[in-house]
Design a protein around this motif. Sequence first.
Motif, mmCIF file in Angstrom:
data_model
loop_
_atom_site.group_PDB
_atom_site.id
_atom_site.type_symbol
_atom_site.label_atom_id
_atom_site.label_comp_id
_atom_site.label_asym_id
_atom_site.label_seq_id
_atom_site.Cartn_x
_atom_site.Cartn_y
_atom_site.Cartn_z
ATOM 1 N N ALA A 189 0.830 -1.210 0.000
ATOM 2 C CA ALA A 189 0.000 0.000 0.000
ATOM 3 C C ALA A 189 0.860 1.254 0.000
ATOM 4 C CB ALA A 189 -0.942 -0.013 1.200
ATOM 5 N N ASP A 190 1.916 1.248 0.790
ATOM 6 C CA ASP A 190 2.810 2.407 0.849
ATOM 7 C C ASP A 190 3.485 2.659 -0.495
ATOM 8 O OD1 ASP A 190 2.195 2.750 3.505
ATOM 9 O OD2 ASP A 190 4.003 1.768 4.259
ATOM 10 N N LEU A 191 3.708 1.603 -1.266
ATOM 11 C CA LEU A 191 4.359 1.750 -2.564
ATOM 12 C C LEU A 191 3.389 2.188 -3.654
ATOM 13 C CD1 LEU A 191 6.698 -1.368 -2.483
ATOM 14 C CD2 LEU A 191 7.379 1.024 -2.269
ATOM 15 N N GLY A 192 2.093 2.222 -3.340
ATOM 16 C CA GLY A 192 1.151 2.825 -4.273
ATOM 17 C C GLY A 192 0.188 1.908 -4.981
ATOM 18 N N VAL A 193 -0.012 0.677 -4.484
ATOM 19 C CA VAL A 193 -0.996 -0.179 -5.151
ATOM 20 C C VAL A 193 -2.406 0.341 -4.894
ATOM 21 C CG1 VAL A 193 0.452 -2.240 -5.030
ATOM 22 C CG2 VAL A 193 -1.189 -1.786 -3.206
ATOM 23 N N ASP A 194 -3.293 0.076 -5.837
ATOM 24 C CA ASP A 194 -4.700 0.427 -5.646
ATOM 25 C C ASP A 194 -5.364 -0.496 -4.638
ATOM 26 O OD1 ASP A 194 -5.441 2.535 -7.897
ATOM 27 O OD2 ASP A 194 -4.066 1.076 -8.777
ATOM 28 N N ARG A 195 -4.883 -1.728 -4.593
ATOM 29 C CA ARG A 195 -5.451 -2.693 -3.646
ATOM 30 C C ARG A 195 -4.391 -3.738 -3.331
ATOM 31 N NH1 ARG A 195 -7.812 -6.256 -0.706
ATOM 32 N NH2 ARG A 195 -10.078 -6.522 -0.728
ATOM 33 N N ALA A 196 -4.055 -3.884 -2.058
ATOM 34 C CA ALA A 196 -3.179 -4.956 -1.597
ATOM 35 C C ALA A 196 -4.072 -6.120 -1.184
ATOM 36 C CB ALA A 196 -2.322 -4.488 -0.430
#
Length: 354
Positions: A189-196
């Motif tokens: 999530a911190d790296l920028g995924v829309d959904r983990a």
Amino acid sequence: MNRLPVEMTAVEISAFGGPDVLRTVRRPHPIPAAGELLIRVAASGLNRGDLMQRQGLYPPPPGASDLPGLEVSGEVVACGEGATGIDLGTPVCALIAGGGYAEFCTAPAAQCLAIPDGLDPLTAAALPEALCTVWTNLVERGQLGGGESLLVHGGASGIGTIAIQAARALGAAQVFATAGDPDKLRLCADLGVDRAIDHRNEDFVRVVKEATGGRGVDVILDMVGGDYLERNMDALAVEGRLVHISFIAGSRICAELRPMMTKRLTITGSTLRGRNAVAKAAIVAGVRASLWPRVADGRLRAVVDRSFALEDAADAHRFMHEGRHRGKILLHTAFGRTIARTINKNEPEEGNAS
């Protein structure tokens, strides 16, 4: 060359087996061939290929060092005939076919990247293999385009963390990633995924279909293999591309092929180590042109879980086998530990930053 030590510390595979077969030895340092650089190694990145080589499952290609280690960072200390583009004394990181578990290693000049100002020269060892793997598989094989969607399995791994960031750099509209515990999910999530996606408790097929309005994703980067194949095909959109880079869950599968045909899917994959020098130089050139500027300005970063001394490579392999790491694991040489002490000494104390 005359001022370099005659011997170096290295870690070799004494026999195929568990981590205990890794042995610290003294060897002559390598001599750079034409077109190669000799690097005083500061750090080497661990990769699953190292573990497989130790087990006898991933032999080095012809002509490569028998020592494990597929990526390093350090300083150029000698140049072979015709090696151009990088000067003596330049901090570099490099993609290599073996030999990284040592105080010195050689690398083709075309497979080296000059470390930009501001990037920790030890952390740079975590980048070459992941960046090159991601570039060749997402761009060359997966044909990931702007506005498309990507699912990365193993999003908290060394390659996964780079793939998430690279996908954004390449213009992906949606990025999803699977991981197996809360800390790894938070990292994604911190790296920028829309959904983990918690692969232990959630169905990634259902999640990505819901998030894409039932369409599915355009590209999947998979390092799991095994029984993921049918589920991956289900999760892909029409004309989707599935790219295999490893097979942690097994390489042999039995699957229903109808979805591949009806959705016109492309199923492909690659390995990097055995590619010839021309192919690797082209991959590194692609990384240098497209992704390296984002490393230089801090928009794309390596995630390092922890570092071990080179002599403790067996402990590092045990830790990787446990699967609890987030991002990369590094091995530091004595030279690397000297650099680390210098960096820490020069950092301002808490509360005294200018």
